[in-house]
Write an enzyme that holds these catalytic residues in place. Structure first.
Site, PDB file in Angstrom:
ATOM      1  N   ARG A  98      68.957  28.081  29.635  1.00 19.44           N
ATOM      2  CA  ARG A  98      68.958  26.853  28.829  1.00 19.44           C
ATOM      3  C   ARG A  98      69.761  25.748  29.530  1.00 19.44           C
ATOM      4  O   ARG A  98      69.405  24.576  29.453  1.00 19.44           O
ATOM      5  CB  ARG A  98      69.501  27.109  27.420  1.00 19.44           C
ATOM      6  CG  ARG A  98      69.371  25.907  26.509  1.00 19.44           C
ATOM      7  CD  ARG A  98      69.664  26.238  25.069  1.00 19.44           C
ATOM      8  NE  ARG A  98      68.512  26.750  24.366  1.00 19.44           N
ATOM      9  CZ  ARG A  98      67.645  25.996  23.663  1.00 19.44           C
ATOM     10  NH1 ARG A  98      67.827  24.692  23.581  1.00 19.44           N
ATOM     11  NH2 ARG A  98      66.635  26.538  23.048  1.00 19.44           N
ATOM     12  N   GLU A 102      72.235  22.084  16.672  1.00 19.74           N
ATOM     13  CA  GLU A 102      72.930  22.092  17.962  1.00 19.74           C
ATOM     14  C   GLU A 102      72.951  20.747  18.688  1.00 19.74           C
ATOM     15  O   GLU A 102      73.940  20.410  19.332  1.00 19.74           O
ATOM     16  CB  GLU A 102      72.283  23.146  18.872  1.00 19.74           C
ATOM     17  CG  GLU A 102      72.418  24.551  18.337  1.00 19.74           C
ATOM     18  CD  GLU A 102      71.635  25.530  19.181  1.00 19.74           C
ATOM     19  OE1 GLU A 102      72.259  26.306  19.912  1.00 19.74           O
ATOM     20  OE2 GLU A 102      70.399  25.521  19.109  1.00 19.74           O
ATOM     21  N   GLU A 149      76.050  35.944  16.376  1.00 24.09           N
ATOM     22  CA  GLU A 149      74.645  36.210  16.704  1.00 24.09           C
ATOM     23  C   GLU A 149      74.497  37.575  17.351  1.00 24.09           C
ATOM     24  O   GLU A 149      73.556  38.297  17.083  1.00 24.09           O
ATOM     25  CB  GLU A 149      74.105  35.110  17.639  1.00 24.09           C
ATOM     26  CG  GLU A 149      72.639  35.315  17.997  1.00 24.09           C
ATOM     27  CD  GLU A 149      72.049  34.181  18.812  1.00 24.09           C
ATOM     28  OE1 GLU A 149      72.606  33.073  18.800  1.00 24.09           O
ATOM     29  OE2 GLU A 149      71.010  34.406  19.455  1.00 24.09           O
TER      30      GLU A 149
END
Ligand SMILES: Cc1cc2nc3c(=O)[nH]c(=O)nc-3n(C[C@H](O)[C@H](O)[C@H](O)COP(=O)(O)OP(=O)(O)OC[C@H]3O[C@@H](n4cnc5c(N)ncnc54)[C@H](O)[C@@H]3O)c2cc1C
Ligand code: FES
Ligand code: FES
Length: 1257
Positions: free
Chosen positions: A816, A1189, A740
């Protein structure tokens, strides 16, 4: 040159893949056939092409995946079945799997399940979770078993493909062994020589020739399988200028049965050794074959099939026991040092004799390794005892341990002490006390795990003690060992896995051309299985192309004083070097914050920091040159573990924690450390950069999840506008977050080097692991206030994430974790704080779950502590604290369509939880040294990028005049089936079959400003953009449909075209900015069994109930659930990155870093996609929920089941209440936590009194 390089670079046969170059992943598996002059038949073997020297293949036929079938001509059944059984996701491991199975079938067209499992011991897959591969190939097995569970409800399906439609296997259609090779093979052997750039390879044809050559070149190296020497030359920079290959000499291949035992020629492979011993065990009296049985047991766990097929039993192999060998006894004197033998330079090993055992003699061998299959031992041992006739008095005893020193160790004092003793409890006590004194290791011993290794010597002896006691009882008719203890003597065994997958049928009446909701195969799966799917490094080389190798720092924190390329310049083929000064634009880079440099200039801040690069005519030359670039440093003290912090610190609060703690009956505090994780995508990072020669244009072919970011940062470094750079991504061999952001630096370096000529770089596995970082290690500290009933009132939690040497995406990752700090539990008062810790490690980065799993793992740790402290079953405490519909999260998001309760009930039901619980308790009552544990864990995972601007996507749809549709969208395909799903979306939206729609690639010149393919949001975001583009086109076609309602799609398209209607449309979608668009939910239950003496564990059962809404494609979604679960299993039970105190990564390849293998699949695996679950926040208001995920965390159920089993083991030693168990729950941690009389004898050294081999980061 290896066979792999020859196939890929010289012959252009790119079906065979490079995953590791060290025999550890199986991606390069090919079949080698040869006429065996001694066995007088043709033999077929699966081998690793990455280790097979091409000059060792004289007279051999090589069959690769490219040669057994193609999509256009004829698929081979092994190719078809892996694809149709959904066993190929990214497809990078698939050719290797295909060739392992193909070879097995060539040797045995009707294999058993055990044969099939054995064939895959050397193959790794990071995507599928292995289950579908085994299921697909089970169809070749003699006994068919398609699952555990059959459902009568017609709306629930449990078959994702129809095996009855598979092409049958017809062995008569296989490629034959070339007759010319057969003739050549029968001719008398002759000596052969091959001269390479640096090595002379000689294959002598007789023993005399070999001995002459050895005395002529005493320093020459003998090579048979090259599985040792190949590694030394590739990774340890050793060079052997003369190699002697004795593989064909008849004396070295002979097998002779003598009165004393069986004599194997020194070139006999381990596979042959196994076959001969197995045969002997079947035929000879059992007392004679004690050693053989022990060797066979060890061979089961020795490397993979591909290695055993070529490797010989020398060196540090299983022959660490005392066998008589010719004139030399293979005892501890035979191995004077690490990887050294007593042989003189001019001597060779001719044969090895494995003796029979006698009556009254017992022999056992044990091996404990981090992963059961294909792994090097932590401690290994052989134990031999001879009793005085008809008694239990020890006449002779020999214990021999590996893993306790650089060489084999025989505890002579202990052995001596035991002679003359009776085999009873007193002997056991004496032996343990003596072993504890004798088998010492310095606290900083290489390999670490010192208390564990020491404890293992006692534990393994105890196993031997009980095993022998059992045999003595039978032989001398004494009292038989009671079951309570006897489980300690059982050898590791796991039943063949079985599974069931449940999903919802499409509604009755859905058109057969509407593929939404159907389990259709990944659209590239067949090409992946034939090796025709093109990955970045499969792109044919450009004529003037160069290869790049990175020059990286060997220091974690230092000023660069000088860089000397003098020696590197002399390496043949070197063309140029690239350093910071050569960057025409900006050297400053970073995916979210510009806080790093493309190439380090004055200072390095981690081992692996990229300082520069070499370009040369071949990869080998570039790598050789890079290794001899000399950098001098002024070293500074590195910070490796959590000490200093980046700003900002993130906090999240709900309620009043101070009041909450006051209101609680009890308060407990604790901490858990969760180790990092390497992505281990099978395809390492790769970029090919091609300059266009004008206006600064450049085309980049990249294996990346982020085409637009790559484009932007390459443009920045090259000093050109972004419109000159095109980044193209066809597919990736896995990404998982690792591509990413960290792929960008490599692409930038390659682009800088490619300003004049095309340049390619595919990192080797060790380089990739060194340079790119992984999942953030987390330390979670918590304080929980709770009532006696188990209800939790208040939580204060702090996360420390090891971010490494740049911020990268760490802020969002920590954020997160905080968004998931309460997992699925409603806690009235919560306060969470998250720190990004700045260290001298390579920058850690996104990894499936993106901090969420770490946050939830900490939550489950305090949940487990509360249950243990209250003495209430953990499932009750978890259930009572679960959220309900309409509750508010700590970030004030209301939970709508909250289905955890439903998942929970279904999981309890399918797993038969309550019955299982009773059975576990009963098992634990009956077994002292194996314990079982059970756990059920929920997950709630927020879907959206938490950086709000990223929640946007684009698509471009062209309809051509023949009616075919070219679809492009902003997401990249990394195996997760995104392109397949997008084709399904377009197919339904346009009302045409999937076969009319094609996706070629993702590229920045078709869809601009794309977000990375990440955050599980890509199907939702890109799906909506695709849908919107299709709607625009449909509106344009509508008048033609109305005019000609009976017309075909092609008619309408043509009519519109001739009417000058634009048949291209782009689509765009964004979603609005609350923390999460919605949540995905799931619940998982696992049962495990642990061996309290070794810490080994096996997962007996897992049920996962996952709410993916109304699945677009159940096969792909179940694939994601299972793949993520297995990756989570690796994270929480197996995978460990070790760093030296100086910040150097010690685990740089599959040899040292173990990801789950076939043998780690749960024995029973049940996956159910929750039915009738609506979600109006995603594509087609379509009720799909993201699945990439969220299921990863489901593997936490295995971790907490292990903790439950350890709790049972501890209770045998009188221990109760909360205890700390860090993640991963490795065999070391499990054993250390199961405290008992053996662990007490091996206490750890006082921290701070020594420098450990590896530090926790
Ligand atoms: C993926 C992988 C997994 C592995 N797993 C294990 C494992 O589980 N356990 C384990 O112990 N090892 C393991 N190994 C190490 C290795 O496979 C073994 O040591 C193997 O036995 C080496 O055999 P080879 O024929 O391939 O060795 P080669 O590389 O060909 O040679 C090995 C050494 O033996 C010497 N030698 C060979 N023949 C003779 C002879 N006749 N006389 C004198 N010297 C000779 C060579 O000179 C060289 O030093 C593994 C290796 C790999 C790559
Ligand atoms: S590339 Fe050969 S085994 Fe991994
Ligand atoms: S499909 Fe096996 S590694 Fe991707």
């Amino acid at each position: 040159m290896t066979l792999l390089t020859y196939l890929r670079r010289k012959l252009g046969l790119t079906g065979t893949k490079l995953g590791c170059a060290e025999g550890g992943c199986g991606a390069c598996t090919v079949m080698i056939s040869k006429f065996h002059p001694h066995l007088k038949c043709i033999v077929h073997h699966a081998v690793n092409a990455c280790l097979a020297p091409v000059c060792s293949l004289h007279h051999c036929a090589v069959i690769t995946v490219d040669g057994i079938g193609t999509v256009a001509s004829r698929l081979h059944p092994v190719q078809e079945r892996i694809a149709k059984a959904h066993g190929s996701q990214c497809g990078f491991c698939t050719p290797g799997m295909v060739m392992s199975m193909y070879t097995l079938l060539r040797n045995n067209p009707e294999p058993s399940m055990v044969d099939i499992e054995e064939a895959f011991q050397g193959n790794l897959c990071r995507c599928t979770g292995y289950r579908p591969i085994l299921e697909g190939y089970k169809t070749f097995a003699k006994v068919l078993d398609f699952g555990l569970w059959y459902c009568e409800d017609p709306t629930v399906l449990n078959q994702m493909y129809d095996p009855s439609k598979f092409i049958p296997l017809d062995p008569t259609q296989e490629v034959i062994f070339p007759p010319e090779l057969l003739n050549l093979g029968k001719q008398p052997p002759r000596q052969m020589k091959f001269k390479g750039e640096r090595v002379l390879w000689i294959q002598p044809s007789t023993l005399t020739e070999l001995l002459d050559l050895k005395s002529h070149y005493p320093e020459s190296k003998l090579v048979v399988g090259n599985t040792e020497v190949g590694i030394e030359m590739k990774f340890k920079n050793l060079l052997y200028p003369v190699i002697l290959a004795p593989a064909y000499i008849s004396e070295l291949n002979s097998v002779q049965h003598t009165k004393q035992g069986i004599v194997f020629g020194a070139a006999c492979t381990l596979t042959l050794l196994g076959e001969v011993l197995r045969d002997a065990v079947a035929k000879l009296p059992t007392y004679q074959t004690e050693v053989f049985k022990a060797i066979l047991e060890q061979l089961r766990w020795f490397a993979g099939k591909q290695i055993r097929n070529v490797a010989v039993c020398l060196e540090q192999t299983i022959i660490k026991y005392c066998f008589k060998f010719g004139a030399v006894l293979m005892d501890d004197n035979f191995f004077p040092g690490y990887r050294k033998t007593a042989l003189k330079p001019e001597e060779i090993l001719l044969s090895i004799e494995i003796p029979y055992t006698k009556k009254g003699q017992y022999f056992s061998a044990f091996k404990q390794s981090p992963r059961q299959e294909d792994d090097i031992a932590i401690v290994t041992c052989g134990m031999n005892v001879v009793f005085k006739e008809g008694s239990n008095i020890v006449e002779k005893i020999l214990l021999s341990f590996g893993g306790m020193a650089p060489t084999t160790v025989i505890p002579k004092t202990t052995c001596k002490k035991l002679i003359g003793s009776a085999w009873n409890e007193k002997l056991l006590e004496d032996a343990c006390a003596s072993l504890a004194e004798e088998m010492v290791l310095p606290p900083s011993a290489p390999g670490g795990m010192v208390p564990y290794r020491r404890t293992l010597t006692l534990s393994l002896f105890f196993k031997f003690y009980l095993t022998v006691k059992h045999y003595l009882a039978v032989d001398l008719q004494h009292e038989v060992l009671i079951r309570y203890y006897s489980s300690a003597t059982e050898l590791f065994h796991k039943d063949s896995p079985s599974s069931v997958q449940l999903f919802q049928a499409v509604p009755p009446g859905q058109s057969s051309e509407d593929f939404v909701g159907r389990p259709i195969m990944h659209l590239s799966a067949l090409k992946q299985a034939t090796g025709e799917a093109v990955y970045c490094d499969d792109i044919p080389c450009y004529e003037n192309e160069l290869h790049l190798a990175l020059i990286t720092s060997t220091k974690a924190h230092a000023h660069i004083l000088s860089i000397d390329t003098g020696e590197a310049m002399t390496v043949p083929g070197v063309v140029a070097f690239v350093f910071a000064k050569d960057i025409p634009g900006s050297n400053i880079t970073g995916p979210a914050f510009y806080d790093e440099s493309v190439l380090a200039e004055k200072m390095v801040t981690c081992v692996g920091h990229i300082v520069g690069a070499v370009v040369a005519d071949t990869q080998a030359h570039a790598q050789r040159a890079a290794k001899v670039v000399k950098i001098t440093y002024d070293e500074l003290k590195p910070i490796i573990s959590i000490q200093s912090f980046y700003q900002p610190v993130r906090t999240m609060k709900k309620g009043d924690t101070a009041q909450g703690f006051k209101d609680s009956d009890h308060i407990l505090e604790g901490e858990i450390h969760i180790g990092g994780q390497e992505h281990f995508y099978l395809e390492t990072n790769c970029t090919v950069a091609v300059p266009k020669g004008e206006d600064g244009e450049m085309e980049l072919f990249v294996s990346t999840q982020t085409a637009s970011k790559t484009q932007a940062l390459v443009a920045k470094a090259l000093g050109v506008p972004a419109n000159r750079i095109v980044c193209r991504v066809k597919r990736m061999g896995g990404g998982f977050g690792g591509k990413e952001s960290r792929s960008i630096i490599l692409s930038t370096v390659v682009a800088v080097a490619a300003m004049k000529r095309p340049v390619r770089c595919m990192l080797d596995r060790d380089e990739d692991m060194l340079v790119t970082g992984g999942r953030h290690p987390f330390l979670g500290r918590y304080k929980v206030g709770y009532m006696t009933s188990g209800k939790i009132i208040a939580l204060d939690v702090t996360f420390y994430a090891n971010a490494g040497n740049s911020k990268d995406l760490s802020f969002s990752i920590v954020e997160r974790a905080l968004f998931h700090m309460e997992n699925s539990y409603n806690i009235p008062h919560v306060c969470g704080t998250g720190y990004m810790c700045k260290t001298n490690l390579p920058s850690n980065t996104a990894f499936r779950g993106f901090g969420g799993p770490q946050g939830m793992m900490v939550a489950e740790s305090w949940m487990s502590d509360v249950a243990l402290a209250c003495g209430i079953p953990s499932y009750e405490v978890r259930r009572m604290n679960l959220y309900n519909e309409g509750d508010l999260t700590p970030f004030n998001q209301r939970l709508e369509q909250f289905t955890i309760g439903k998942c929970w009930e279904e999981c309890l039901d399918i797993s038969n939880y309550m019955k299982r619980q009773g059975a576990v308790e009963e098992f634990n009552r009956q077994h002292r040294w194996t314990k079982r544990g059970l756990s059920i864990i929920p997950t709630k995972f927020g879907i959206s990028f938490t950086s709000v601007f990223l929640n946007q996507a684009g698509a471009l749809v062209h309809i051509y005049t023949d009616g075919s549709v070219l679809l492009t969208h902003g997401g990249t395909e990394m195996g997760q089936g995104l392109h397949t799903k997008m084709v399904q979306v377009a197919s339904r939206a346009l009302g045409i079959p999937c076969s009319k729609i094609f996706i070629s690639e993702t590229s920045t010149n078709t869809v601009a400003n794309t977000s990375p393919t990440a955050a599980s949001a890509s199907s939702d975001l890109n799906g909506m953009a695709v849908y919107n583009a299709c709607q625009t086109l449909l509106q344009r076609l509508e008048p033609y449909k109305v005019k000609n309602p009976k017309g075909s799609w092609e008619d309408w398209v043509n009519a519109a075209y001739f009417d000058r209607v634009n048949l291209s449309a782009n689509g765009f979608y964004n979603n609005s900015g609350r923390a999460f668009n919605y949540f995905s939910y799931g619940v998982s239950c696992s049962e495990v069994e642990i061996d309290c003496l070794t810490g080994r564990q096996k997962t007996l059962h897992t049920t996962i109930v996952m709410d993916v809404g109304k699945s677009l494609n159940p096969a792909i979604d179940i694939g994601q659930v299972e793949g993520a679960f297995m990756q989570g299993l690796g994270l929480f039970t197996l995978e460990e990155l070790h760093y030296s105190p100086q910040g150097s990564l010690l685990t740089r390849g599959p040899g040292m870093y173990k990801i789950p293998a076939f043998g780690d699949i749960p024995v029973e695996l049940q996956v159910s996609l929750l039915r009738d679950s609506p979600n109006d926040k995603a594509i087609f208001s379509s009720k799909v929920r993201a699945v990439g995920e969220p299921p990863l965390f489901m593997a936490a159920s295995v971790f907490y089941a292990i903790k439950d089993a350890i709790t049972a083991a501890r209770s045998e030693s009188g221990l109760s209440g909360p205890f700390r168990l860090d993640s991963p729950a490795t065999s070391e941690r499990i054993r250390n936590a199961c405290e008992d009389r053996f662990t007490k004898l091996c206490p750890p050294a006082e921290p701070g009194t020594y420098t450990p081999w590896a530090v926790r980061v």
